[in-house]
Design a protein around this motif. Structure first.
Motif, PDB file in Angstrom:
ATOM      1  N   ALA A 144      15.730   8.991   4.516  1.00 19.76           N
ATOM      2  CA  ALA A 144      15.790   7.863   3.809  1.00 19.76           C
ATOM      3  C   ALA A 144      17.625   7.005   3.067  1.00 19.76           C
ATOM      4  CB  ALA A 144      15.389   6.988   2.616  1.00 19.76           C
ATOM      5  N   ALA A 145      18.700   6.484   2.964  1.00 20.63           N
ATOM      6  CA  ALA A 145      19.898   6.219   1.851  1.00 20.63           C
ATOM      7  C   ALA A 145      19.953   5.470   1.040  1.00 20.63           C
ATOM      8  CB  ALA A 145      20.750   6.918   3.660  1.00 20.63           C
ATOM      9  N   ASP A 146      21.038   4.737   0.605  1.00 19.30           N
ATOM     10  CA  ASP A 146      21.143   4.097  -0.082  1.00 19.30           C
ATOM     11  C   ASP A 146      22.088   2.906   0.807  1.00 19.30           C
ATOM     12  OD1 ASP A 146      21.126   5.244  -2.722  1.00 19.30           O
ATOM     13  OD2 ASP A 146      22.958   6.901  -2.675  1.00 19.30           O
ATOM     14  N   SER A 147      22.320   3.151   1.895  1.00 20.21           N
ATOM     15  CA  SER A 147      22.572   1.476   2.759  1.00 20.21           C
ATOM     16  C   SER A 147      22.396   2.154   3.989  1.00 20.21           C
ATOM     17  CB  SER A 147      24.398   1.678   2.814  1.00 20.21           C
ATOM     18  OG  SER A 147      24.769   2.760   3.580  1.00 20.21           O
ATOM     19  N   ASP A 148      21.869   0.620   4.475  1.00 16.12           N
ATOM     20  CA  ASP A 148      21.179   1.201   6.377  1.00 16.12           C
ATOM     21  C   ASP A 148      21.835   1.757   7.246  1.00 16.12           C
ATOM     22  OD1 ASP A 148      19.245  -0.274   5.342  1.00 16.12           O
ATOM     23  OD2 ASP A 148      19.856  -1.981   6.717  1.00 16.12           O
TER      24      ASP A 148
ATOM     25  N   VAL B 240       1.165  -0.738   0.431  1.00 17.14           N
ATOM     26  CA  VAL B 240       0.086   0.109  -0.504  1.00 17.14           C
ATOM     27  C   VAL B 240       1.226   1.215  -0.371  1.00 17.14           C
ATOM     28  CG1 VAL B 240      -1.707   1.445   1.302  1.00 17.14           C
ATOM     29  CG2 VAL B 240      -2.051  -1.673   0.797  1.00 17.14           C
ATOM     30  N   MET B 241       0.408   1.785  -0.549  1.00 21.36           N
ATOM     31  CA  MET B 241       1.195   3.534  -0.419  1.00 21.36           C
ATOM     32  C   MET B 241       0.039   4.321  -0.538  1.00 21.36           C
ATOM     33  SD  MET B 241       3.417   5.505  -0.444  1.00 21.36           S
ATOM     34  CE  MET B 241       5.057   4.227   0.119  1.00 21.36           C
ATOM     35  N   ILE B 242      -0.227   5.194   0.326  1.00 19.74           N
ATOM     36  CA  ILE B 242      -0.476   6.134   0.321  1.00 19.74           C
ATOM     37  C   ILE B 242      -0.032   7.625  -0.444  1.00 19.74           C
ATOM     38  CG2 ILE B 242      -2.270   5.416   1.846  1.00 19.74           C
ATOM     39  CD1 ILE B 242      -0.874   7.148   4.065  1.00 19.74           C
ATOM     40  N   PRO B 243      -0.937   8.812  -0.358  1.00 19.61           N
ATOM     41  CA  PRO B 243      -0.022  10.130  -0.668  1.00 19.61           C
ATOM     42  C   PRO B 243       0.627  10.438   0.235  1.00 19.61           C
ATOM     43  CG  PRO B 243      -2.567  10.647  -1.424  1.00 19.61           C
ATOM     44  CD  PRO B 243      -2.299   8.527  -0.601  1.00 19.61           C
ATOM     45  N   LEU B 244       1.800  11.397  -0.253  1.00 14.65           N
ATOM     46  CA  LEU B 244       2.858  11.530   0.414  1.00 14.65           C
ATOM     47  C   LEU B 244       3.229  12.764   0.599  1.00 14.65           C
ATOM     48  CD1 LEU B 244       6.049   8.607   0.063  1.00 14.65           C
ATOM     49  CD2 LEU B 244       4.511   9.219   1.644  1.00 14.65           C
ATOM     50  N   SER B 245       3.727  13.760   1.928  1.00 13.36           N
ATOM     51  CA  SER B 245       3.276  15.276   1.494  1.00 13.36           C
ATOM     52  C   SER B 245       4.750  15.477   2.342  1.00 13.36           C
ATOM     53  CB  SER B 245       2.255  16.032   2.050  1.00 13.36           C
ATOM     54  OG  SER B 245       1.261  15.809   1.495  1.00 13.36           O
ATOM     55  N   ILE B 246       5.434  16.769   2.271  1.00 12.84           N
ATOM     56  CA  ILE B 246       6.441  17.116   3.264  1.00 12.84           C
ATOM     57  C   ILE B 246       6.530  18.130   3.840  1.00 12.84           C
ATOM     58  CG2 ILE B 246       8.973  18.241   2.735  1.00 12.84           C
ATOM     59  CD1 ILE B 246       8.936  17.116  -0.188  1.00 12.84           C
TER      60      ILE B 246
ATOM     61  N   ASP C  63      14.842  -1.246   1.074  1.00  9.86           N
ATOM     62  CA  ASP C  63      14.271  -1.650   1.911  1.00  9.86           C
ATOM     63  C   ASP C  63      13.990  -1.773   3.226  1.00  9.86           C
ATOM     64  OD1 ASP C  63      14.650  -2.599  -0.269  1.00  9.86           O
ATOM     65  OD2 ASP C  63      16.067  -4.178   0.279  1.00  9.86           O
ATOM     66  N   LYS C  64      14.616  -1.153   3.936  1.00 13.23           N
ATOM     67  CA  LYS C  64      13.982  -0.886   5.197  1.00 13.23           C
ATOM     68  C   LYS C  64      13.308   0.287   5.373  1.00 13.23           C
ATOM     69  CE  LYS C  64      16.044  -0.160   9.916  1.00 13.23           C
ATOM     70  NZ  LYS C  64      15.494   0.785  10.542  1.00 13.23           N
ATOM     71  N   VAL C  65      13.209   0.828   5.016  1.00 10.31           N
ATOM     72  CA  VAL C  65      12.067   1.948   4.879  1.00 10.31           C
ATOM     73  C   VAL C  65      10.693   1.417   4.752  1.00 10.31           C
ATOM     74  CG1 VAL C  65      11.200   3.894   4.080  1.00 10.31           C
ATOM     75  CG2 VAL C  65      14.082   4.102   4.836  1.00 10.31           C
ATOM     76  N   ARG C  66      10.527   1.423   3.256  1.00 13.18           N
ATOM     77  CA  ARG C  66       9.396   0.346   3.032  1.00 13.18           C
ATOM     78  C   ARG C  66       8.714  -0.581   3.812  1.00 13.18           C
ATOM     79  NH1 ARG C  66      12.537  -1.627  -1.630  1.00 13.18           N
ATOM     80  NH2 ARG C  66      11.728  -0.350  -3.458  1.00 13.18           N
TER      81      ARG C  66
ATOM     82  N   LEU D 197      17.825  15.859   0.189  1.00 10.94           N
ATOM     83  CA  LEU D 197      16.898  15.474  -1.440  1.00 10.94           C
ATOM     84  C   LEU D 197      17.186  14.033  -1.433  1.00 10.94           C
ATOM     85  CD1 LEU D 197      18.557  18.237  -2.869  1.00 10.94           C
ATOM     86  CD2 LEU D 197      16.244  18.254  -2.964  1.00 10.94           C
ATOM     87  N   ARG D 198      18.674  13.681  -1.596  1.00  8.57           N
ATOM     88  CA  ARG D 198      18.563  12.672  -1.665  1.00  8.57           C
ATOM     89  C   ARG D 198      17.567  11.376  -1.325  1.00  8.57           C
ATOM     90  NH1 ARG D 198      18.697   8.534  -5.652  1.00  8.57           N
ATOM     91  NH2 ARG D 198      20.038   6.656  -4.491  1.00  8.57           N
ATOM     92  N   SER D 199      17.295  11.436   0.453  1.00  6.84           N
ATOM     93  CA  SER D 199      16.476  11.347   1.366  1.00  6.84           C
ATOM     94  C   SER D 199      14.754  11.342   0.770  1.00  6.84           C
ATOM     95  CB  SER D 199      16.281  11.607   2.968  1.00  6.84           C
ATOM     96  OG  SER D 199      15.978  10.966   3.180  1.00  6.84           O
ATOM     97  N   TYR D 200      14.239  11.751   0.644  1.00 10.46           N
ATOM     98  CA  TYR D 200      13.113  12.291   0.071  1.00 10.46           C
ATOM     99  C   TYR D 200      13.189  11.873  -1.785  1.00 10.46           C
ATOM    100  CZ  TYR D 200      11.813  15.707   3.345  1.00 10.46           C
ATOM    101  OH  TYR D 200      10.776  16.116   5.037  1.00 10.46           O
ATOM    102  N   GLU D 201      13.634  11.935  -2.331  1.00 21.27           N
ATOM    103  CA  GLU D 201      13.569  11.130  -3.716  1.00 21.27           C
ATOM    104  C   GLU D 201      13.892   9.927  -3.616  1.00 21.27           C
ATOM    105  OE1 GLU D 201      16.193  10.557  -7.885  1.00 21.27           O
ATOM    106  OE2 GLU D 201      17.632  11.056  -6.010  1.00 21.27           O
ATOM    107  N   LEU D 202      14.569   8.957  -3.092  1.00 23.86           N
ATOM    108  CA  LEU D 202      14.345   7.097  -2.674  1.00 23.86           C
ATOM    109  C   LEU D 202      13.060   7.141  -2.339  1.00 23.86           C
ATOM    110  CD1 LEU D 202      17.977   6.957  -0.512  1.00 23.86           C
ATOM    111  CD2 LEU D 202      17.361   5.886  -2.877  1.00 23.86           C
ATOM    112  N   LEU D 203      12.752   8.066  -1.327  1.00 22.18           N
ATOM    113  CA  LEU D 203      10.709   7.911  -0.395  1.00 22.18           C
ATOM    114  C   LEU D 203      10.598   8.170  -1.757  1.00 22.18           C
ATOM    115  CD1 LEU D 203       9.212   6.850   1.409  1.00 22.18           C
ATOM    116  CD2 LEU D 203       9.125   9.724   2.028  1.00 22.18           C
ATOM    117  N   ALA D 204      10.222   8.986  -2.760  1.00 24.01           N
ATOM    118  CA  ALA D 204       9.942   8.935  -3.661  1.00 24.01           C
ATOM    119  C   ALA D 204       9.666   8.511  -4.457  1.00 24.01           C
ATOM    120  CB  ALA D 204       9.465  10.750  -4.405  1.00 24.01           C
TER     121      ALA D 204
END
Length: 348
Positions: A234-238, A9-15, A295-298, A326-333
């Protein structure tokens, strides 16, 4: 194996942005970065970009919230921009109606007005903001909210005080809160509700249950609509995300100690900085947090969605380095887009 990590499930995301002033920088850079983040968020598909009112805080540059909303809205094209929130006890309702009526006139269909009843500061500063407080926030807040909404409604015959601009704009009003009080008021007024679980998660599920079970339908909101605040790093690694998260952990540790200041630089380990009791307190405040690689953020966001049945998530991400933010929000998107593609859903 990858499918096991996919969000169902993915619902709308805001900042939610506080225009953080980071250690080693200044407010001017903070404001530039907020606009830059909003412009990227618009491209990445975020629904709203909200700014929060705080005062007399060295680490927050969003004190003149309506002014900053205008700046962000003027620098973007389609994303909704609003307050998360305006602390109404600091202001006369007519002034806020005029400010947001002006914003809605300049940027039709793009402005949200989230309202809170906390001062967003200490009591001494609250007195400096509004010197003639004839009632406390709990007694006066509902009346102020209804007065403000009245100024934004279509003109009423015989009305002698009007918000110009403002009258007839019907700016969407949200109630914000971190306790049962806001949930009850939002339900009574038939308004959408946003819970500040990104820093005060203790009553989250109870408040949502109260809101949904006592909700009184309104013409604009026939069903309850709940947005839940979460922290996401979020980042490219835990391991990278864990290091970035230490900036937020240091800020919350400072809150426990009564120490304010710019957003600290990340550190390799928090262990030398806090006691076990302080660690437990900080991690309790950060319970509504997803941090790690994709994966962990998911997984962690899916657990929050499953638990709360939220209609939207509003994401706070106080990261010291702007490029990493910026990278964190990009990965989340990207996570959200993958979930929508897998389920055939689209943000609305």
């Amino acid at each position: 194996m990858a499918g096991a990590c996919m969000m169902t499930v993915m619902i709308p995301l805001s900042i939610l942005d506080l225009a953080p002033i980071v250690e080693g920088s200044d407010a001017a850079a903070s404001l530039r970065h907020s606009l830059d983040l909003a412009q990227h968020a618009e491209v990445w598909g975020y629904k709203r970009f909200w700014l929060a009112e705080h005062h007399n805080m060295d680490g927050v540059a969003s004190s003149a919230t309506a002014v900053l909303i205008a700046h962000v809205a003027a620098g973007t094209k389609s994303i909704r921009v609003g307050s998360g929130g305006i602390m109404l006890p600091n202001h006369a309702p007519l002034v806020i109606a005029e400010q947001f009526g002006t914003l809605a006139t300049l940027f039709p269909g793009r402005i949200d007005l989230g309202l809170g009843r906390a001062p967003g500061t200490d009591q001494l500063t609250a007195r400096a903001l509004r010197r003639h407080l004839h009632s406390d926030a709990e007694d006066g807040f509902p009346q102020d909210v209804m007065e403000l909404i009245g100024y934004l409604e279509p003109p009423q015959p015989g009305a002698r005080v009007r918000a110009i601009p403002g009258v007839g704009t019907q700016v969407p009003v949200w109630i914000l809160g971190s306790s049962l009080y806001g949930a009850q008021l939002a339900a009574y007024l038939g308004l959408p509700y946003s819970f500040a679980s990104h820093f005060a998660p203790d009553l989250l599920e109870h408040a949502l249950e109260v809101y949904r079970s006592t909700y009184r339908p309104s013409p604009r909101w026939p069903e309850p609509h709940a947005m839940v605040g979460v922290n996401v790093v979020a980042a490219d690694s835990d391991a990278e995300a864990a290091r970035l998260l230490t900036s937020i952990q240091q800020r919350f540790l400072g809150m426990q100690r009564g120490v304010r200041g710019p957003l600290p630089k990340p550190v390799d380990s928090m262990d030398p900085l806090w006691s076990e009791r302080e660690r437990e307190g900080v991690m309790g405040m950060l319970a509504a947090t997803a941090s790690g690689g994709p994966d962990k953020v998911r997984r962690e966001l899916q657990a929050i969605i499953d638990r709360t049945r939220a209609d939207e998530l509003i994401v706070a991400g106080a990261i010291h380095d702007h490029a990493a933010r910026l990278r964190s929000y990009e990965l989340l998107a990207q996570i959200a887009q993958q979930a929508r593609s897998a389920t055939g859903l689209h943000a609305t």
